[in-house]
Design a protein around this motif. Structure first.
Motif: not given
Length: 280
Positions: A5-27
Motif C-alpha cells: 500500500x502506498x503511503x502518501x500525504x493524502x493517505x487514509x491510514x490515520x483516519x482508519x487507525x483512529x476508527x480502529x482504535x475507537x472500535x477496539x476501545x468500545x469492544x
C-alpha cells in the motif's frame, strides 16, 4: 506477493487507525453502540460512522469518548492526526481535557456567553456560526457541544457551579423563540441538585475577572487547577499560587453576585421581558 500500500500525504491510514482504535476501545469496554450513545448522550449512529471511518466527529464528541475510555490524550492525538491539519489543541489544552475527565467538581465564571453545559442547540448553533463554522462541521459541533451536557444530566453527574455576568443574560439571540427556549432551559437546569447558578448584576460595578472566562477543576487528589480563556486562546494554570490568586478573585466575584434564589428571579424577569416572535 500482495501489492504494498502506498503511503502518501493524502493517505487514509490515520483516519482508519483512529476508527480502529475507537472500535477496539468500545469492544474492550464491553458496550454496544446503542449503549455508548445512551451513556454519552449522542445518537449511537454517530459512533457507528466514526468506527467505520465515515466521519471523524467534532472535538467535543472526541473529548467525551476520551473521558469515557480514560485514554489520557491518546484519542485526541489520533483525532488530530486523522484530521490532517495542524493540531487543533495545544498541549496545555490536551492536559486540561485530561484533567477535566477526572474532576470531581467544576466551577465557572462567564463574562459574555453561556458555558457549553447550559447551551441549547439553537444557542450553540448561532454562537458557533459566529465563530466561522459552516455546514456539516457546524452541525457536528452543535451535536457534540449539546452532548457534553451528559455531565449534568447522566447517572453520574459532576457538581457544577457557575457565576454569569448579567451581560450573558442580556445578549439575546437573533431568533426570539430560540432565545426564550434558551432562557427556559437555564431555568430548568438550575433546579437540578448538583447545579448552582449565581448572576453577577450590572449594579455590582467593577470586578476582578472583568475580561476572563475561567474554569476551576477540583481533582480527586484535592488539587485545584484553573483554565482561563478569551476569544483568542486558552491557558491552563496548575501552579498553586496562581490558582489561589484566581480563586480569590472568583470568591470576590461570588460575594458580589446574587444568591441562587435571587438569580433565578432575575432570569425570570429577563424571560418575561424577552420578545415573542409572531409567526405567520
Amino acid at each position: 506477493m500482495p501489492n504494498r500500500r502506498v503511503i502518501s500525504d493524502h493517505s487514509q491510514e490515520p483516519r482508519l487507525r483512529f476508527a480502529e482504535e475507537l472500535r477496539r476501545l468500545r469492544i474492550g469496554k464491553g458496550v454496544s453502540l446503542r449503549q455508548l450513545g445512551e451513556r454519552l448522550g449522542w445518537d449511537w449512529s454517530l459512533f457507528g460512522k466514526m468506527e467505520r471511518g465515515k466521519t471523524l466527529g467534532g472535538p467535543e464528541v472526541v473529548l467525551a469518548l476520551e473521558q469515557f475510555y480514560r485514554t489520557r490524550g491518546l484519542l485526541l492525538a489520533l483525532w488530530e492526526v486523522a484530521a490532517g491539519d495542524k493540531p487543533r489543541f495545544q498541549e496545555r489544552y490536551r492536559r486540561y481535557m485530561s484533567l477535566e475527565s477526572e474532576a470531581v467538581s467544576l466551577w465557572h465564571f462567564g463574562v459574555s456567553v453561556l458555558p457549553g453545559l447550559l447551551q441549547t442547540p439553537g444557542y450553540a448553533e448561532e454562537l458557533l456560526a459566529a465563530g466561522g463554522f459552516r455546514g456539516e462541521e457546524l452541525r457536528q459541533q452543535v451535536e457534540a457541544r449539546v452532548g457534553r451536557q451528559e455531565l449534568l444530566t447522566g447517572d453520574y453527574t459532576t457538581p457544577f457551579r457557575t457565576i454569569l455576568s448579567e451581560a450573558v443574560l442580556r445578549t439575546a439571540l437573533r431568533d426570539p423563540d430560540s432565545w426564550r427556549e434558551q432562557l427556559e432551559y437555564v431555568m430548568e437546569v438550575v433546579e437540578r441538585p448538583d447545579v448552582t447558578l449565581h448572576v453577577l448584576p450590572f449594579s455590582a460595578g467593577m470586578y476582578g475577572l472583568v475580561s476572563t472566562d475561567v474554569w476551576f477543576l477540583r481533582l480527586p487528589d484535592g488539587r485545584t487547577v484553573a483554565y482561563t480563556e478569551n476569544a483568542d486562546r486558552g491557558h491552563l494554570i496548575e501552579e498553586s499560587d496562581a490558582v489561589e490568586h484566581l480563586q480569590r478573585s472568583y470568591d470576590a466575584v461570588r460575594d458580589l453576585a446574587l444568591p441562587p434564589a435571587e438569580s433565578r428571579e432575575l432570569i425570570e424577569r429577563v424571560l418575561e421581558e424577552a420578545p415573542v416572535c409572531a409567526r405567520t
